[in-house]
Motif scaffolding. Structure first.
Motif, PDB file in Angstrom:
ATOM      1  N   ARG A 243       0.827  -1.200   0.000  1.00 31.83           N
ATOM      2  CA  ARG A 243       0.000   0.000   0.000  1.00 31.83           C
ATOM      3  C   ARG A 243       0.862   1.251   0.000  1.00 31.83           C
ATOM      4  O   ARG A 243       1.947   1.276   0.563  1.00 31.83           O
ATOM      5  CB  ARG A 243      -0.875   0.024   1.253  1.00 31.83           C
ATOM      6  CG  ARG A 243      -1.935  -1.027   1.276  1.00 31.83           C
ATOM      7  CD  ARG A 243      -2.860  -0.830   2.462  1.00 31.83           C
ATOM      8  NE  ARG A 243      -2.276  -1.278   3.709  1.00 31.83           N
ATOM      9  CZ  ARG A 243      -2.404  -2.510   4.184  1.00 31.83           C
ATOM     10  NH1 ARG A 243      -3.085  -3.407   3.512  1.00 31.83           N
ATOM     11  NH2 ARG A 243      -1.857  -2.837   5.339  1.00 31.83           N
TER      12      ARG A 243
ATOM     13  N   ALA B 155      -0.897   6.919   1.414  1.00 30.53           N
ATOM     14  CA  ALA B 155      -2.265   7.427   1.312  1.00 30.53           C
ATOM     15  C   ALA B 155      -3.279   6.297   1.514  1.00 30.53           C
ATOM     16  O   ALA B 155      -4.295   6.483   2.200  1.00 30.53           O
ATOM     17  CB  ALA B 155      -2.484   8.102  -0.041  1.00 30.53           C
ATOM     18  N   GLU B 156      -3.022   5.145   0.931  1.00 29.63           N
ATOM     19  CA  GLU B 156      -3.925   4.002   1.105  1.00 29.63           C
ATOM     20  C   GLU B 156      -3.947   3.545   2.564  1.00 29.63           C
ATOM     21  O   GLU B 156      -5.012   3.235   3.107  1.00 29.63           O
ATOM     22  CB  GLU B 156      -3.502   2.858   0.191  1.00 29.63           C
ATOM     23  CG  GLU B 156      -3.713   3.144  -1.276  1.00 29.63           C
ATOM     24  CD  GLU B 156      -3.018   2.166  -2.192  1.00 29.63           C
ATOM     25  OE1 GLU B 156      -3.523   1.975  -3.316  1.00 29.63           O
ATOM     26  OE2 GLU B 156      -1.972   1.594  -1.808  1.00 29.63           O
TER      27      GLU B 156
ATOM     28  N   PHE C 105      -3.304   5.347   5.205  1.00 26.85           N
ATOM     29  CA  PHE C 105      -4.002   6.370   5.968  1.00 26.85           C
ATOM     30  C   PHE C 105      -5.517   6.218   5.811  1.00 26.85           C
ATOM     31  O   PHE C 105      -6.257   6.337   6.788  1.00 26.85           O
ATOM     32  CB  PHE C 105      -3.553   7.772   5.549  1.00 26.85           C
ATOM     33  CG  PHE C 105      -4.256   8.863   6.289  1.00 26.85           C
ATOM     34  CD1 PHE C 105      -3.918   9.159   7.608  1.00 26.85           C
ATOM     35  CD2 PHE C 105      -5.264   9.584   5.684  1.00 26.85           C
ATOM     36  CE1 PHE C 105      -4.575  10.163   8.309  1.00 26.85           C
ATOM     37  CE2 PHE C 105      -5.934  10.584   6.370  1.00 26.85           C
ATOM     38  CZ  PHE C 105      -5.581  10.873   7.680  1.00 26.85           C
ATOM     39  N   ALA C 106      -5.954   5.967   4.597  1.00 25.09           N
ATOM     40  CA  ALA C 106      -7.391   5.804   4.339  1.00 25.09           C
ATOM     41  C   ALA C 106      -7.957   4.617   5.125  1.00 25.09           C
ATOM     42  O   ALA C 106      -9.076   4.694   5.665  1.00 25.09           O
ATOM     43  CB  ALA C 106      -7.644   5.640   2.850  1.00 25.09           C
TER      44      ALA C 106
ATOM     45  N   ARG D 133      -8.149   5.651   8.806  1.00 25.67           N
ATOM     46  CA  ARG D 133      -9.250   6.599   9.009  1.00 25.67           C
ATOM     47  C   ARG D 133     -10.590   5.871   8.973  1.00 25.67           C
ATOM     48  O   ARG D 133     -11.470   6.125   9.791  1.00 25.67           O
ATOM     49  CB  ARG D 133      -9.197   7.683   7.940  1.00 25.67           C
ATOM     50  CG  ARG D 133     -10.189   8.803   8.182  1.00 25.67           C
ATOM     51  CD  ARG D 133     -10.107   9.876   7.159  1.00 25.67           C
ATOM     52  NE  ARG D 133     -10.248   9.259   5.850  1.00 25.67           N
ATOM     53  CZ  ARG D 133      -9.786   9.771   4.720  1.00 25.67           C
ATOM     54  NH1 ARG D 133      -9.149  10.914   4.721  1.00 25.67           N
ATOM     55  NH2 ARG D 133      -9.947   9.159   3.579  1.00 25.67           N
ATOM     56  N   LYS D 134     -10.724   4.926   8.050  1.00 27.76           N
ATOM     57  CA  LYS D 134     -11.964   4.180   7.915  1.00 27.76           C
ATOM     58  C   LYS D 134     -12.247   3.343   9.173  1.00 27.76           C
ATOM     59  O   LYS D 134     -13.379   3.223   9.609  1.00 27.76           O
ATOM     60  CB  LYS D 134     -11.868   3.260   6.695  1.00 27.76           C
ATOM     61  CG  LYS D 134     -13.095   2.468   6.401  1.00 27.76           C
ATOM     62  CD  LYS D 134     -12.893   1.663   5.141  1.00 27.76           C
ATOM     63  CE  LYS D 134     -14.042   0.725   4.860  1.00 27.76           C
ATOM     64  NZ  LYS D 134     -13.777  -0.097   3.702  1.00 27.76           N
TER      65      LYS D 134
END
Length: 73
Positions: free
Chosen positions: A59, A62-63, A65-66, A69-70
């Motif tokens: 990953r 950014a992936e 982190f997403a 966050r999710k």
């Protein structure tokens, strides 16, 4: 003569290699590289190399982190 520390590291790596499918599934399910390293007792360098060898696309930041966050972590 091989030190106890070296034998332990080799044993942990062997266990991780034998659990390749479990590690891959956890990573693809969103578990972080650092979490997997802690769980299996291996270095991030070692596991990163294994993921590359096993053909698993890592990953981006950014992936990752997403995903965090999710999950709300």
């Amino acid at each position: 003569m091989v030190s106890a520390r070296t034998r332990l590291r080799q044993a942990l790596r062997t266990a991780a290699e034998e659990s390749k499918e479990e590690i891959i599934a956890a990573y693809l399910d969103g578990e972080s590289l650092n979490s997997l390293c802690r769980r299996w007792g291996v270095s991030s360098t070692w596991l990163t190399t294994r993921l590359d060898t096993w053909g698993i696309q890592r990953r981006t930041q950014a992936e990752a982190f997403a995903i965090r966050r999710k999950r709300g972590t």
